[in-house]
Design an enzyme around this catalytic site. Structure first.
Site: not given
Ligand code: NAD
Length: 275
Positions: A135, A164, A168, A174
Site C-alpha cells: 500500500p 491525500h 484519491k 491503504g
Molecule cells: N502503493 C503506493 O506507494 C502508492 C502511491 C501512490 C498511489 N497509489 C495508488 O495507486 C493507484 C493509482 O494512483 P495514481 O495517483 O497514479 O492514479 P491516476 O488516476 O493518476 O492513474 C491511474 C491510471 O490508471 C488508468 N486505469 C484505471 N483503471 C485501469 C485499468 N483497469 N487498466 C489499465 N489502466 C487503468 C487510468 O486511466 C489512469 O491513467 C491508486 O490506487 C493510488 O491510491 C499507491
C-alpha cells in the site's frame, strides 16, 4: 553493466500520475527493460509511453489490451513483471491475469479487500509465482510504521490522520489501514474510553481498524500523500509524520520490489517485509 538479461516490465496504468513516474524510473534502470505499457484512458491510446511520461521516446506504445501485453512479457528471455498503479475497481482482475500468465505482479494500487488479498495469495501460491502488494512504496513510511509499532509497547492511545489529494478514490488510505494492522495483535485494545462518548455527527471520531486504532481521512486539492500517527498519554503527545512531496519518493521501493519479486514464489504484502 551486468551480463544478466534485463527484467522485462509491463506498466499498467502507464498514463497515470504514478504510472508515468514508474515508466521514467524503469527507463533509467540499467537492469530493467520496459516491454509494455497499458492504460484505459482513450486520450493516450497508441502514444509513446516515454513521451507521455516526459522522458523522451521509448518506442513502447500505450495499449489498452492488458492480456496481449502480458503475452509479450512471457516471450522474453526471463520472466516478466507487471507493475500496477491503476484503480481499486480493476486491480484484482489485473493481478489475477498477470499471475495466470506467470508474470509477477508488483502492485501499488490500493483498495484490495482482505478477501481479495487472500484469494490472490492462494492463487500466487498455487502458481508458485511471486507477487508483491504494497500500500506504500515509500521507505520513509515503512520506517515511520516501525517506529509506531515500537511505541505501541508503551502507549494505548493512537489515532491516525491520513491526508491525500482529492482525486484519491478510496478512504481510508491503504497505508493507514496497513499501519493499524501493524499496530494490532499485541493483546491490547487501543483508545479505551474515559468518558461515555457520543458522536453528534456520524463519522466525527473516524473509522476503527485493527485493535481499535482510529483512522481519519482528509481529501483536499494541493495535498499529495501525508500521514500522521498521533500517540497520546498523560502529559505527552508523540507525533510521527511523513510527507510525500513528490511521487519520486515511491520509486526506490518500486524498483526494489521489481528486483525482489523475481526471487519469490508467493505473495508478499508490505514493503517492510523486503527491507
Ligand atoms: N502503493 C503506493 O506507494 C502508492 C502511491 C501512490 C498511489 N497509489 C495508488 O495507486 C493507484 C493509482 O494512483 P495514481 O495517483 O497514479 O492514479 P491516476 O488516476 O493518476 O492513474 C491511474 C491510471 O490508471 C488508468 N486505469 C484505471 N483503471 C485501469 C485499468 N483497469 N487498466 C489499465 N489502466 C487503468 C487510468 O486511466 C489512469 O491513467 C491508486 O490506487 C493510488 O491510491 C499507491
Amino acid at each position: 553493466m551486468s551480463d544478466r538479461s534485463p527484467i522485462p516490465v509491463v506498466v499498467n496504468g502507464a498514463a497515470g500520475k504514478m504510472g508515468r513516474e514508474v515508466v521514467k524510473a524503469i527507463a533509467q534502470a540499467e537492469d530493467m527493460m520496459l516491454v509494455g505499457a497499458v492504460d484505459l484512458a482513450p486520450s493516450v491510446l497508441g502514444q509513446d509511453s516515454g513521451e507521455v511520461a516526459g522522458c523522451g521516446p521509448l518506442e513502447v506504445p500505450i495499449l489498452n489490451d492488458l492480456q496481449g501485453t502480458l503475452v509479450l512479457a512471457t516471450q522474453q528471455p526471463i520472466q516478466g513483471v507487471m507493475v500496477d498503479f491503476t484503480h481499486p475497481d480493476g486491480v484484482f482482475e489485473n493481478v489475477r491475469a498477470a499471475l495466470a500468465y506467470g508474470v509477477r505482479p508488483v502492485v501499488g494500487t490500493t483498495g484490495l479487500s482482505d478477501e481479495q488479498l487472500s484469494e490472490l495469495s492462494d492463487f500466487a501460491e498455487k502458481a508458485s509465482t511471486g507477487a508483491i502488494v504494497a500500500p506504500n512504496f515509500s521507505i520513509g513510511v515503512v520506517l515511520m510504521q516501525e517506529a509506531a509499532v515500537r511505541a505501541a509497547c508503551y502507549f494505548d492511545h493512537i489515532e491516525i490522520v491520513e491526508l491525500h489529494h482529492d482525486r484519491k478514490a478510496d478512504a481510508p488510505s491503504g497505508t493507514a489501514i496497513k499501519t493499524a494492522q501493524m499496530l494490532s495483535g499485541f493483546g491490547k485494545t487501543y483508545n479505551p474510553s474515559v468518558v461515555n462518548e457520543r458522536e453528534i455527527l456520524p463519522g466525527a471520531r473516524g473509522a476503527l481498524a485493527g485493535d481499535n486504532v482510529r483512522l481519519h481521512s482528509v481529501r483536499l486539492p494541493g495535498l499529495i500523500a501525508h500521514q500522521e500517527i498521533i500517540i497520546g498519554a498523560p502529559g505527552q503527545i508523540y507525533t510521527l509524520r511523513h510527507d510525500t512531496t513528490d511521487r519520486a519518493a515511491f520509486m526506490p521501493g518500486v524498483l526494489l520490489s521489481i528486483r525482489k519479486v523475481t526471487e519469490l514464489k508467493s505473495l508478499v504484502y508490505g514493503l517492510e517485509k523486503l527491507l
